[in-house]
Structures are given as structure tokens and as C-alpha cells.
Write a protein that holds these residues in place. Structure first.
Motif, PDB file in Angstrom:
ATOM      1  N   TRP A   1       0.828  -1.202   0.000  1.00  0.00           N
ATOM      2  CA  TRP A   1       0.000   0.000   0.000  1.00  0.00           C
ATOM      3  C   TRP A   1       0.868   1.261   0.000  1.00  0.00           C
ATOM      4  CZ3 TRP A   1      -4.848  -0.641   3.694  1.00  0.00           C
ATOM      5  CH2 TRP A   1      -5.467  -1.858   3.414  1.00  0.00           C
ATOM      6  N   ARG A   2       2.162   1.037   0.127  1.00  0.00           N
ATOM      7  CA  ARG A   2       3.127   2.136   0.073  1.00  0.00           C
ATOM      8  C   ARG A   2       2.933   3.125   1.232  1.00  0.00           C
ATOM      9  NH1 ARG A   2       5.739  -1.115  -2.816  1.00  0.00           N
ATOM     10  NH2 ARG A   2       6.163  -0.694  -5.003  1.00  0.00           N
ATOM     11  N   PHE A   3       3.059   2.619   2.463  1.00  0.00           N
ATOM     12  CA  PHE A   3       3.130   3.535   3.607  1.00  0.00           C
ATOM     13  C   PHE A   3       4.219   3.061   4.551  1.00  0.00           C
ATOM     14  CE2 PHE A   3      -0.340   0.540   4.795  1.00  0.00           C
ATOM     15  CZ  PHE A   3       0.125   0.074   6.009  1.00  0.00           C
ATOM     16  N   ASP A   4       4.625   3.899   5.471  1.00  0.00           N
ATOM     17  CA  ASP A   4       5.720   3.559   6.359  1.00  0.00           C
ATOM     18  C   ASP A   4       5.318   2.395   7.271  1.00  0.00           C
ATOM     19  OD1 ASP A   4       8.440   4.732   7.440  1.00  0.00           O
ATOM     20  OD2 ASP A   4       7.226   4.066   9.167  1.00  0.00           O
ATOM     21  N   SER A   5       6.277   1.484   7.506  1.00  0.00           N
ATOM     22  CA  SER A   5       5.937   0.267   8.239  1.00  0.00           C
ATOM     23  C   SER A   5       5.555   0.517   9.703  1.00  0.00           C
ATOM     24  CB  SER A   5       7.081  -0.750   8.161  1.00  0.00           C
ATOM     25  OG  SER A   5       8.246  -0.177   8.710  1.00  0.00           O
ATOM     26  N   SER A   6       5.737   1.743  10.187  1.00  0.00           N
ATOM     27  CA  SER A   6       5.304   2.045  11.559  1.00  0.00           C
ATOM     28  C   SER A   6       3.815   2.396  11.611  1.00  0.00           C
ATOM     29  CB  SER A   6       6.133   3.213  12.114  1.00  0.00           C
ATOM     30  OG  SER A   6       5.844   4.380  11.365  1.00  0.00           O
TER      31      SER A   6
ATOM     32  N   GLY B   1       0.764   5.416  -0.656  1.00  0.00           N
ATOM     33  CA  GLY B   1       1.311   5.684  -1.989  1.00  0.00           C
ATOM     34  C   GLY B   1       0.472   5.114  -3.119  1.00  0.00           C
ATOM     35  N   ARG B   2      -0.308   4.059  -2.828  1.00  0.00           N
ATOM     36  CA  ARG B   2      -1.056   3.399  -3.909  1.00  0.00           C
ATOM     37  C   ARG B   2      -2.184   4.270  -4.457  1.00  0.00           C
ATOM     38  NH1 ARG B   2      -5.192  -1.103  -1.338  1.00  0.00           N
ATOM     39  NH2 ARG B   2      -5.735   0.078   0.514  1.00  0.00           N
ATOM     40  N   PHE B   3      -2.566   5.315  -3.683  1.00  0.00           N
ATOM     41  CA  PHE B   3      -3.630   6.226  -4.168  1.00  0.00           C
ATOM     42  C   PHE B   3      -3.061   7.565  -4.627  1.00  0.00           C
ATOM     43  CE2 PHE B   3      -6.124   3.539  -1.135  1.00  0.00           C
ATOM     44  CZ  PHE B   3      -6.994   2.980  -2.065  1.00  0.00           C
ATOM     45  N   LYS B   4      -1.724   7.690  -4.692  1.00  0.00           N
ATOM     46  CA  LYS B   4      -1.072   8.975  -4.971  1.00  0.00           C
ATOM     47  C   LYS B   4      -1.621   9.650  -6.225  1.00  0.00           C
ATOM     48  CE  LYS B   4       3.329   9.127  -6.020  1.00  0.00           C
ATOM     49  NZ  LYS B   4       4.711   8.631  -5.859  1.00  0.00           N
ATOM     50  N   HIS B   5      -1.803   8.846  -7.279  1.00  0.00           N
ATOM     51  CA  HIS B   5      -2.239   9.414  -8.573  1.00  0.00           C
ATOM     52  C   HIS B   5      -3.675   9.929  -8.547  1.00  0.00           C
ATOM     53  CE1 HIS B   5      -3.280   5.193  -8.298  1.00  0.00           C
ATOM     54  NE2 HIS B   5      -4.246   5.424  -9.176  1.00  0.00           N
ATOM     55  N   LEU B   6      -4.427   9.630  -7.473  1.00  0.00           N
ATOM     56  CA  LEU B   6      -5.836  10.059  -7.408  1.00  0.00           C
ATOM     57  C   LEU B   6      -6.018  11.390  -6.683  1.00  0.00           C
ATOM     58  CD1 LEU B   6      -7.784   6.906  -6.188  1.00  0.00           C
ATOM     59  CD2 LEU B   6      -7.347   7.603  -8.533  1.00  0.00           C
ATOM     60  N   LEU B   7      -4.997  11.741  -5.923  1.00  0.00           N
ATOM     61  CA  LEU B   7      -5.224  12.789  -4.929  1.00  0.00           C
ATOM     62  C   LEU B   7      -5.654  14.128  -5.535  1.00  0.00           C
ATOM     63  CD1 LEU B   7      -2.395  11.969  -2.368  1.00  0.00           C
ATOM     64  CD2 LEU B   7      -4.797  11.323  -2.315  1.00  0.00           C
ATOM     65  N   ASN B   8      -5.191  14.428  -6.755  1.00  0.00           N
ATOM     66  CA  ASN B   8      -5.653  15.679  -7.360  1.00  0.00           C
ATOM     67  C   ASN B   8      -6.758  15.468  -8.391  1.00  0.00           C
ATOM     68  OD1 ASN B   8      -4.071  14.406  -9.147  1.00  0.00           O
ATOM     69  ND2 ASN B   8      -2.527  16.021  -9.352  1.00  0.00           N
ATOM     70  N   LYS B   9      -7.471  14.336  -8.238  1.00  0.00           N
ATOM     71  CA  LYS B   9      -8.604  14.084  -9.150  1.00  0.00           C
ATOM     72  C   LYS B   9      -9.884  13.965  -8.326  1.00  0.00           C
ATOM     73  CE  LYS B   9      -5.967  11.592 -12.628  1.00  0.00           C
ATOM     74  NZ  LYS B   9      -5.532  10.239 -12.961  1.00  0.00           N
ATOM     75  N   PRO B  10     -10.575  15.068  -8.096  1.00  0.00           N
ATOM     76  CA  PRO B  10     -11.760  15.039  -7.213  1.00  0.00           C
ATOM     77  C   PRO B  10     -12.824  14.053  -7.690  1.00  0.00           C
ATOM     78  CG  PRO B  10     -11.224  17.283  -7.918  1.00  0.00           C
ATOM     79  CD  PRO B  10     -10.292  16.392  -8.637  1.00  0.00           C
ATOM     80  N   GLU B  11     -12.954  13.884  -9.035  1.00  0.00           N
ATOM     81  CA  GLU B  11     -14.019  12.985  -9.515  1.00  0.00           C
ATOM     82  C   GLU B  11     -13.725  11.529  -9.106  1.00  0.00           C
ATOM     83  OE1 GLU B  11     -11.794  14.553 -11.321  1.00  0.00           O
ATOM     84  OE2 GLU B  11     -10.921  13.101 -12.723  1.00  0.00           O
ATOM     85  N   GLU B  12     -12.440  11.178  -9.036  1.00  0.00           N
ATOM     86  CA  GLU B  12     -12.076   9.830  -8.613  1.00  0.00           C
ATOM     87  C   GLU B  12     -12.359   9.648  -7.111  1.00  0.00           C
ATOM     88  OE1 GLU B  12     -11.847   8.226 -11.451  1.00  0.00           O
ATOM     89  OE2 GLU B  12      -9.875   7.317 -11.166  1.00  0.00           O
ATOM     90  N   ILE B  13     -12.013  10.652  -6.342  1.00  0.00           N
ATOM     91  CA  ILE B  13     -12.252  10.572  -4.898  1.00  0.00           C
ATOM     92  C   ILE B  13     -13.754  10.499  -4.621  1.00  0.00           C
ATOM     93  CG2 ILE B  13     -11.989  11.864  -2.726  1.00  0.00           C
ATOM     94  CD1 ILE B  13      -9.207  12.663  -3.850  1.00  0.00           C
ATOM     95  N   LYS B  14     -14.507  11.201  -5.468  1.00  0.00           N
ATOM     96  CA  LYS B  14     -15.959  11.155  -5.312  1.00  0.00           C
ATOM     97  C   LYS B  14     -16.488   9.729  -5.483  1.00  0.00           C
ATOM     98  CE  LYS B  14     -19.991  13.899  -6.416  1.00  0.00           C
ATOM     99  NZ  LYS B  14     -20.861  13.125  -7.311  1.00  0.00           N
ATOM    100  N   LYS B  15     -15.883   9.001  -6.420  1.00  0.00           N
ATOM    101  CA  LYS B  15     -16.327   7.621  -6.636  1.00  0.00           C
ATOM    102  C   LYS B  15     -16.095   6.767  -5.384  1.00  0.00           C
ATOM    103  CE  LYS B  15     -16.095   7.173 -11.619  1.00  0.00           C
ATOM    104  NZ  LYS B  15     -15.209   6.935 -12.753  1.00  0.00           N
ATOM    105  N   ILE B  16     -14.978   7.020  -4.729  1.00  0.00           N
ATOM    106  CA  ILE B  16     -14.697   6.271  -3.497  1.00  0.00           C
ATOM    107  C   ILE B  16     -15.680   6.684  -2.398  1.00  0.00           C
ATOM    108  CG2 ILE B  16     -12.945   5.833  -1.723  1.00  0.00           C
ATOM    109  CD1 ILE B  16     -10.834   6.138  -3.940  1.00  0.00           C
ATOM    110  N   GLU B  17     -15.975   7.965  -2.350  1.00  0.00           N
ATOM    111  CA  GLU B  17     -16.957   8.430  -1.347  1.00  0.00           C
ATOM    112  C   GLU B  17     -18.334   7.815  -1.608  1.00  0.00           C
ATOM    113  OE1 GLU B  17     -14.938  12.776  -0.325  1.00  0.00           O
ATOM    114  OE2 GLU B  17     -16.475  12.621  -1.873  1.00  0.00           O
ATOM    115  N   GLU B  18     -18.675   7.724  -2.873  1.00  0.00           N
ATOM    116  CA  GLU B  18     -19.965   7.110  -3.213  1.00  0.00           C
ATOM    117  C   GLU B  18     -20.001   5.635  -2.803  1.00  0.00           C
ATOM    118  OE1 GLU B  18     -20.951   9.894  -7.099  1.00  0.00           O
ATOM    119  OE2 GLU B  18     -20.322   7.823  -7.387  1.00  0.00           O
ATOM    120  N   TYR B  19     -18.840   4.973  -2.964  1.00  0.00           N
ATOM    121  CA  TYR B  19     -18.742   3.571  -2.557  1.00  0.00           C
ATOM    122  C   TYR B  19     -18.995   3.441  -1.056  1.00  0.00           C
ATOM    123  CZ  TYR B  19     -16.516  -0.839  -1.257  1.00  0.00           C
ATOM    124  OH  TYR B  19     -16.252  -2.076  -0.727  1.00  0.00           O
ATOM    125  N   ILE B  20     -18.403   4.377  -0.291  1.00  0.00           N
ATOM    126  CA  ILE B  20     -18.624   4.358   1.167  1.00  0.00           C
ATOM    127  C   ILE B  20     -20.110   4.542   1.468  1.00  0.00           C
ATOM    128  CG2 ILE B  20     -18.133   5.561   3.350  1.00  0.00           C
ATOM    129  CD1 ILE B  20     -15.383   6.267   2.213  1.00  0.00           C
TER     130      ILE B  20
END
Lengths: 403, 311
Positions: free
Chosen positions: B210-215, B266-285
Motif C-alpha cells: 500500500w506504500r506507507f511507512d511500516s510504523s 502511496g497506492r492512491f497517490k495518482h488520485l489525490l488531485n482528481k476530485p471525480e475519482e475521490i468522489k467515486k470512493i466516497e460514493e462507494y462508502i
């Protein structure tokens, strides 16, 4: 002891019951289905004290009995054809884990195109997997081999799984008298289950995690050594079974009239019966031929075949399977053992249930013998006994149907 | 109730086990043993946990283990349980499978075992991709996540395994998270007392994939719950209920914004400046919680009646 008229499949089911199997699991496939139907009936009637797990696939069927066997229960499954191929991964897994268990394989053709008739391709496809693989000639032998399989598989010198091969419809669905011993007699002969390890909280044992490559290779060698040891165990079990129940088959190979034979037919499975009749006719015509019926494809009866090879003028092998791009699988084993010491012909016949009669066997054997007598040493690794109207034509002139 | 100082103080992950730093699976395995003690046998299909055990003939995990081919866990466990039963032994058979061994290649054997209501506990340790082979997309990878087979992000949402198991009509289904060990241990102990098929879906954030620090394993796991991405719940004998740690997130205004969960991985890095993509995840929630609401109301007659009376 009781004489019952049973299909090959029911004979297997009776042997499984008498072996006091505790866990049965299977997925239906023609022509195996009636084995597990019978077992389910016995269990539900309360005649057999076992658990039946009706799984959703063959892969799961073998995984289920493997899980049960690992936890200490005597377990059994049965399959055929596509089912056997679908569980192929688990076939290797069980042998690699050295887990004794027994599986009946009702050998049947593999699609496409669909075909439910006898063919040895499915069982030969398991040849390299580390299972002991036997082939019955008749219903009584299917019964006997099933009982023997538990004793062979669970012998500490072996600890390998075992397949009991019987053929689609010719044995599986054809009724014949079968001598079924009493439970007491079987209990006296078949010891309680033994196995190399049990996985449970009592043992805290772990099976199957990664090992160093060198250890892996040595474990592979141990399977090979266990196969070698199994040859002696199979013969011992055959003898002791003979003593107890009156039927002894000759170990890995059953020889008929091999002693004075100039030529030998090597064959496995139910059509060995036709071969045995064929040699009677051939002998009347002055051809001294014997039949060596292969009862065990694995371990391969190298010593027995080797001994025959050094005595005879020629060996003719009948395969009901093909290793495409090479020869018949039984022929390949025979040729390796013979090592050029005698004339050889590998006949490929009877695929997908194509009828092979006594006359066919006589014809192709006689032709081979005459050729050897005229030309001296003959080596014909691939001879297709084709169905009518192609029979007898050279392969180059035959345009086979591909669809 | 799970009380920390009453949990066994034994070492269950032994030195020499081969897990990565911050591994959620070795955490989960430890909690599993703390909960079930010495009566459990593990069945492990191919996956990270096949490797974590370390090099045979020894094992870095203090459990009896049957390692098994990828597609076979549900079946092998069924056979083991049957064998223990015929021998009169009351051992607990637990499948410990990854997302592939549960939702994809392992699904058929799982579905079969669930339908037969086998008396086993099936745990899906969900790190949301095929991590053992090097981070490939699975049926449980969430929408938008980068993997080595979805370079521009996955185009489909995660398969909802717990709901699929509820639809199998089994006695017990629960979700859990390595970020909430008390909750997981409590659910395991409950599952061990129920006869029949038990399914626990353990969310397991993986620092490597998922590309985050192991701590941050626990932190990421908790954020998944706090953002509403991973609701903790139980479905027991036909009755659905939210677990304490997730109750308040039923109210969308109480949830941490999902961006907080996405941006530390890190696995979501490419989405962070795409509000429409984040919206899809919010809709999923939203959709997930809509289903939860529906299940909660339809499976709790008493509650529904109360609501009707109040209206």
C-alpha cells in the motif's frame, strides 16, 4: 464370505466399507458416480460408520480427504476423466505430503469432444505424480485392489497415496459375481490406520511450508525410494491377501503362459481379458505367445519386464492412451526397460472406447510375429490400430477427422 | 470483554519468521492464538502466510499448520474437522487465507464449505492485493488503487465478501481489523463457541503493497474504520449489528474525510488531485453504509418495530 453380483463401482464401494473408511468425499462424474452414491446410501442407512462430505468440485474432494487423512482418519475419494484432471494439482500435493489415502479412478476419455467411454489417458496423465497406480482387470480385482490399497498405502515403508484404476462401463457398470469377505475377516487382515504424521494440537506439526532447495530434492528422492520399496510391499500384500482370501495375482505383473513364450503381449486393464483369449487361439495356430498384464503402472515393474525381455523374441505393447508428439505411455516405459534387447511394437488402440476385439489383437500380434520371423529385429514404436474403415491402411494415407 | 492483562503472555510469532516490517498478518496470527489458545489448527493456502512461517522443517508460527494448495483451503479444513469429529476431538479448525485464497481462486471451496455449514472458522486476511507474488490486483483491491497489474489504478470496486457470506445464510459473519485487536479477539472467541460456519474478514493494511511507512500499519487500519471505508460489524444467526468501534460512523458527519486515509498511502497517490475519482470512493462508502442500514433494519425486527412506533 458371500458371493454378490456387483458392478465394478459397487465392488469398490463394498471394499471401502469393509476397510472401515471414516471420511468419504467426492464430486459426481460419469462413470464414477455410482461409487459415491452407494457409499452415501450405506452411510445414511447406518451400515457404514463414516462421514460423507458432498463437496462442490473434484479439486475440493481430494483436498477434503487429504485434510481428513492429515488429521488421522482413513479417507477415500473416487473420480474419473475430467474430475481427475481438475484435481491434478491436489494429486501432486497429496503425494508430496506423503499422505496415505486411496482413490478409485474409473478411467474414461478426456474431452473435447465429449466422450464418456473407456480410455486410459486420464490415469496415465497422473503417472509422474508420486501415486501408486494400479489397474484392475475385472470387478473382483477392483474389490481386492481397493482393500489392498489401504494396506499398501499405509505401510510405513511406503506412505504414499494409491489409485485403484478400473475402466469406464466395461467394469464400472457391468455386473459380475464378486466374492465379498466378512467384516471380521477383513479386520483380521487389514491393520488399523498408520500414517507418517498427524496434524493436530497434540502434535503441533507443520506440513508444507517452504524448505531449502536441497531438502526439497532429498524429499523427492525419498518418494522415489518409497516407490522402490512399494514393489516388495505390493508383492507381500498380494501373497498375504492370497493366503487369507484365496486370490493371489502375481504382484505387479500377472503373467499368463509367459514361461515358454517366444512373444509377449504387454497390456493393462480389462481388455487384458481379450488378450488372454487371443493367445489361446494364437497358440492353436502355433504362435507361442504369453500375456504380461501390468497390474501396477507405478511403481513400474522394471525387474519383471526386464526378465521377460531377455527371454523372448519380441514384445507387443497395447496402449489405450497417447503421449502426443511421442508414443503410447505404456510403450515408453516398456522400451526404456527393454533397452534394445528384443523386438518391439507399440500399438495404440481403443481410444475413447473404440472397440478392440480378440480378433483385432490376434491380427496385429500375428502380423508383428511374422514380421519379426522374416526380418529379424523389428522396432515399431507407433502402430495405430485404427477403427473401420481405416483399419490396416498406412498412416500416411489416412486423413483423420479433426472436427 | 477482552482484558489486556488477562491475555496469554506467550510468544506466538517466533524469531525466524519471515514477515516484512509492519506486517499485519503476523499481528493477526498473534491475536488469533491469543484468542483461541492451544486448541486451534490452521489451514493456510498459498499466500504471504505460507512464507511467514519461515523455512521448514521448523516453523516461525507456533501453531499446528496444514499448508495447502491455493484453491483448496475451505475443502481441506472441512475434511480435517470431519476427521477430528470422528475421533471425538473438539479441536477448532481455522482457515487463514488471503484475499486471493478467499475471494478469487479460493472462492469455490469457501462457498462450498459455507453452503455445507461446515463447523470451521474461515478468516480472510485482506491486504487488498496479491502481495506474496508482488502486489497484483485482486478481487478485493479497492477502486483506484495502484498495483503492478493496474498501473493507472483499479477500475472496479472491491467485492463485498462479508455480504456474500451473509447471503450464504451461515451462523456467523464478522468484519475485523488489525487496528482493533480487542474487537478481533472478542469476535474470534464468540465464533469459537458457535457451531457451524463462521467467517471473519480481517482488514490488514500492508506497508509494502500500500506504500506507507511500516510504523503506520495500525494507524492506517484505524483510519479505514474511521473514514467508513471498513465498517466493523457482526451478523450473528440472522441478526446484524455494528460493532462498538464503528457505531458512530453511521453518521456521515462523524466520519474522518476519506482523503485522510487515501493520502497516507502511496497506492492512491495518482488520485489525490482528481476530485471525480475521490468522489467515486466516497460514493462507494455511501453505498456500503446504505446496505448496512438496510441489513441492520431488516434483520432486527425489534429495532424496526421500535422505529415504526417512534414515527
Amino acid at each position: 464370505m458371500t458371493i454378490l453380483t456387483l458392478t465394478g463401482n459397487y465392488a469398490v464401494a463394498y471394499a471401502v466399507k469393509l476397510a472401515r473408511v471414516k471420511v468419504v468425499s467426492a464430486y459426481p462424474i460419469t462413470p464414477q458416480t455410482t461409487i459415491v452414491e452407494k457409499l452415501a446410501e450405506m452411510i445414511e442407512r447406518g451400515e457404514m460408520d463414516a462421514k460423507m462430505i458432498r463437496v462442490e468440485s473434484e479439486h475440493s474432494a481430494l483436498a477434503t480427504v487429504y485434510g481428513a487423512a492429515s488429521a488421522g482418519a482413513r479417507a477415500f475419494t473416487a473420480t474419473a476423466s475430467h474430475g481427475l484432471l481438475y484435481m491434478h494439482e491436489m494429486v501432486w500435493w497429496v503425494a508430496g505430503a506423503r499422505m496415505p489415502l486411496v482413490m478409485a479412478v474409473v478411467s474414461r476419455a478426456i474431452g473435447p469432444p465429449w466422450n464418456i467411454h473407456v480410455d486410459h489417458q486420464d490415469i496415465f496423465d497422473q503417472r509422474d505424480s508420486g501415486w501408486i497406480i494400479s489397474m484392475a482387470q475385472e470387478n473382483q480385482e477392483a474389490f481386492d485392489l481397493t482393500l489392498q490399497a489401504f494396506r499398501i498405502s499405509e505401510d510405513p515403508r511406503v506412505y504414499l497415496p494409491m489409485m485403484v484404476g478400473l475402466e469406464a462401463f466395461i467394469l464400472s457398470h457391468t455386473v459380475a459375481p464378486v466374492d465379498v469377505p466378512d467384516q471380521k475377516e477383513v479386520d483380521e487382515w487389514l491393520p488399523p490406520r498408520r500414517q507418517p504424521y498427524v496434524i493436530s494440537p497434540e502434535t503441533n506439526f507443520v506440513m508444507g511450508n517452504i524448505v531449502p532447495d536441497e531438502d526439497y530434492m532429498m524429499m523427492r528422492l525419498s518418494i522415489q525410494k518409497a516407490m522402490e520399496a512399494a514393489k516388495e510391499v505390493i508383492k507381500e500384500v498380494d501373497r498375504s491377501y492370497g493366503k487369507k482370501f484365496g486370490r493371489e495375482y502375481g504382484g505387479l505383473v500377472e503373467c499368463k503362459k509367459c514361461e515358454d513364450a517366444d512373444y509377449i503381449i504387454i497390456i493393462a486393464g480389462s481388455w487384458s481379458g481379450e488378450a488372454k483369449m487371443a493367445i489361446e487361439d494364437l497358440r492353436e495356430e502355433g504362435y507361442r505367445v504369453g500375456v504380461a498384464r501390468i497390474r501396477f503402472i507405478r511403481p513400474w515393474p522394471e525387474e519383471e519386464i526386464s526378465e521377460l525381455a531377455s527371454k523372448v523374441k519380441g514384445i507387443i505393447v497395447f496402449d489405450r492412451a497417447v503421449s502426443f508428439g511421442s508414443k503410447g505411455p505404456l510403450f515408453l516405459d516398456v522400451a526404456t526397460t527393454v533397452n534394445g534387447r528384443t523386438s518391439l511394437r507399440g500399438v495404440i488402440a481403443g481410444l475413447g472406447g473404440t472397440e478392440v476385439r480378440k480378433e483385432h489383437i490376434i491380427e496385429v500380434t500375428k502380423e508383428f510375429i511374422n514380421k519379426v520371423e522374416e526380418e529379424g529385429r523389428v522396432f515399431e514404436p507407433e502402430y495405430w490400430l485404427l477403427p473401420d474403415p481405416y483399419r490396416g491402411k498406412p498412416l500416411e494415407e489416412v486423413a483423420p477427422r479433426w472436427w | 470483554m477482552v482484558i489486556i492483562h488477562k491475555l496469554p503472555n506467550r510468544r506466538y510469532g517466533m524469531p525466524g519468521n519471515a514477515s516484512c516490517p509492519g506486517c499485519p498478518e503476523s499481528m493477526g496470527l498473534r491475536y488469533l492464538k491469543m484468542a483461541l489458545g492451544d486448541k486451534a489448527v490452521l489451514v493456510i493456502p498459498a499466500g504471504c502466510s505460507s512464507v511467514i512461517q519461515g523455512i521448514g522443517p521448523k516453523s516461525g508460527i507456533n501453531f499446528p499448520i496444514l499448508n495447502i494448495a491455493f484453491a483448496a483451503a475451505g475443502a481441506a479444513a472441512s475434511g480435517m474437522k470431519a476427521a477430528f469429529e470422528v475421533q471425538g476431538k473438539d479441536y477448532i479448525v481455522v482457515v487463514w487465507a488471503g484475499d486471493g485464497g478467499t475471494a478469487d481462486i479460493g472462492f469455490q471451496a469457501l462457498s462450498g464449505a459455507a453452503e455445507r455449514n461446515e463447523d470451521i472458522i474461515y478468516i480472510c486476511v485482506d491486504n487488498e492485493a496479491y502481495m506474496n507474488t508482488g502486489i497484483q490486483r485482486s478481487g478485493l483491491t479497492p477502486y483506484g488503487a495502484w498495483t503492478t497489474t493496474t498501473w493507472t489504478g483499479k477500475k472496479e470496486h472491491k467485492k463485498n465478501m462479508p455480504f456474500i457470506l451473509i447471503a450464504h445464510d451461515v451462523p456467523y459473519v464478522a468484519t475485523a481489523s488489525v487496528g482493533y485487536p480487542h474487537d478481533f479477539i472478542e469476535k474470534l472467541r464468540k465464533a469459537a463457541k458457535i457451531k457451524g460456519f463462521k467467517y471473519i474478514h480481517l482488514h490488514a493494511p500492508d506497508p509494502v503493497g500500500w506504500r506507507f511507512d511500516s510504523s503506520l500499519t495500525v494507524k492506517v487500519a484505524q483510519l479505514a474504520v474511521q473514514t467508513g471505508m471498513w465498517p466493523l460489524f457482526e451478523y450473528e444467526r440472522g441478526s446484524f449489528k455494528l460493532s462498538p468501534f464503528s457505531k458512530k460512523y453511521k453518521d456521515p458527519s462523524k466520519r474522518v474525510p476519506v482523503i485522510e486515509y487515501l493520502k497516507i498511502q502511496g497506492r492512491f497517490k495518482h488520485l489525490l488531485n482528481k476530485p471525480e475519482e475521490i468522489k467515486k470512493i466516497e460514493e462507494y462508502i455511501e453505498r456500503t453504509w446504505w446496505w448496512i442500514d438496510l441489513l441492520e433494519r431488516s434483520t432486527n425486527p425489534a429495532k424496526t418495530a421500535r422505529e415504526l412506533l417512534n414515527k
